[in-house]
Motif scaffolding. Structure first.
Motif, PDB file in Angstrom:
ATOM      1  N   ALA A  10       0.835  -1.203   0.000  1.00  9.80           N
ATOM      2  CA  ALA A  10       0.000   0.000   0.000  1.00  9.80           C
ATOM      3  C   ALA A  10       0.871   1.254   0.000  1.00  9.80           C
ATOM      4  O   ALA A  10       1.898   1.316   0.671  1.00  9.80           O
ATOM      5  N   CYS A  87      -2.509  -1.209  -3.376  1.00 12.28           N
ATOM      6  CA  CYS A  87      -3.429  -0.207  -2.845  1.00 12.28           C
ATOM      7  C   CYS A  87      -2.742   1.154  -2.817  1.00 12.28           C
ATOM      8  O   CYS A  87      -1.547   1.249  -2.552  1.00 12.28           O
ATOM      9  N   HIS A  89      -3.532   5.210  -1.391  1.00 15.86           N
ATOM     10  CA  HIS A  89      -4.363   6.250  -0.784  1.00 15.86           C
ATOM     11  C   HIS A  89      -3.731   7.581  -1.160  1.00 15.86           C
ATOM     12  O   HIS A  89      -2.734   8.000  -0.570  1.00 15.86           O
ATOM     13  N   ALA A 138      -6.494  -1.229  -6.037  1.00 14.86           N
ATOM     14  CA  ALA A 138      -7.529  -0.374  -5.459  1.00 14.86           C
ATOM     15  C   ALA A 138      -6.929   0.976  -5.114  1.00 14.86           C
ATOM     16  O   ALA A 138      -5.852   1.054  -4.508  1.00 14.86           O
ATOM     17  N   CYS A 232     -10.255  -0.430   0.180  1.00 18.47           N
ATOM     18  CA  CYS A 232      -9.157  -1.125  -0.490  1.00 18.47           C
ATOM     19  C   CYS A 232      -9.224  -2.641  -0.324  1.00 18.47           C
ATOM     20  O   CYS A 232      -8.489  -3.368  -0.996  1.00 18.47           O
ATOM     21  N   SER A 233     -10.094  -3.106   0.548  1.00 17.20           N
ATOM     22  CA  SER A 233     -10.175  -4.537   0.842  1.00 17.20           C
ATOM     23  C   SER A 233     -11.156  -5.241  -0.088  1.00 17.20           C
ATOM     24  O   SER A 233     -11.980  -4.608  -0.762  1.00 17.20           O
TER      25      SER A 233
END
Length: 253
Positions: A10, A87, A89, A138, A232-233
């Motif tokens: 991530a 992932c 963010h 994601a 994201c899961s």
């Protein structure tokens, strides 16, 4: 949700404090290896250390998300370090100077748009090709309730956050069938360094912000981070192009 991102990698921009730090820690808690990015070295390195102290893996990369060269290097470093990127963010942002629409300076407008909106676009520009190579991923972009409703004296900020929602929807449509889910979170008034700068630490100004919240309190970075990790899961496998509001009821008024 413990272990929901086990074995994943991530990336968090603006990971040196506030929502970004909380998100990075939450990703690590769920088993992900975390790439922490921030223009502020001290805060970013501290977040990476906090993750390592919990027994998880993390690396810090200094990056200014408004610069394509920095973002390209950030993504390549993440992949070179952990071999993949699952992932992201895209959270880095600033509030800018407070001024009415007519009084907002061109310099302030450009700086806020460059970091908040262009920065999110640049991150996706370099994240998406890597995720396509992996056939999935994601992405969660940090918008705001200011992207959904207007706030006086914040024209550039509101425009940037509204733009993030539309950019998120567009990317979601483009890549939904190719295994990449793109969503956004829209935090309300959250107790972060950004809000502390706006209030100047004065109780009367904080009380005004609390007055905006039907919940009767400010939100916490951790509450936003929980939404980010969920998006994201695999639990959110059919959620795409969604601006998830985490705001204590603010926009429901």
């Amino acid at each position: 949700m413990a272990g929901s991102l086990e074995g994943k990698v991530a990336l968090v921009t603006g990971g040196g404090s506030g929502i970004g730090r909380a998100s990075a820690l939450a990703f690590a808690r769920e088993g992900a290896k975390v790439v922490v990015a921030d223009v502020q070295v001290k805060g970013g390195e501290e977040t990476a250390r906090m993750i390592k102290d919990t027994g998880h893996e993390a690396v810090f990369v200094k990056a200014d998300v408004s610069k394509a060269s920095d973002v390209e290097k950030l993504i390549s470093t993440a992949v070179r370090t952990y071999n993949r990127l699952d992932c992201a963010h895209n959270n880095a942002g600033i509030e800018g100077a407070s001024a009415s629409t007519a009084d907002c300076t061109e310099e302030n407008w450009d700086r806020v748009i460059d970091i908040n909106l262009k920065g999110v676009w640049l991150c996706m520009k370099y994240e998406i090709p890597q995720m396509l190579r992996q056939k999935g991923g994601a992405i969660v972009n940090t918008s705001s309730v200011a992207g959904l409703v207007g706030f006086r004296d914040m024209p550039a900020y509101c425009a940037s956050k509204g733009g993030i929602i539309q950019l998120t929807r567009t990317a979601a449509l483009e890549y939904a069938a190719r295994g990449i889910r793109v969503n956004a979170v829209c935090p309300g008034v959250i107790r972060t360094p950004m809000v502390e700068r706006v209030t100047g630490g004065k109780q009367e100004f904080e009380a005004q912000f609390i007055g905006l919240e039907p919940a009767g309190r400010l939100g916490t970075p951790e509450e936003v981070a929980e939404a980010v990790v969920w998006l994201c899961s695999d639990a959110a496998s059919f959620v795409m192009g969604h601006p998830m509001v985490v705001d204590g009821g603010l926009v429901s008024q």
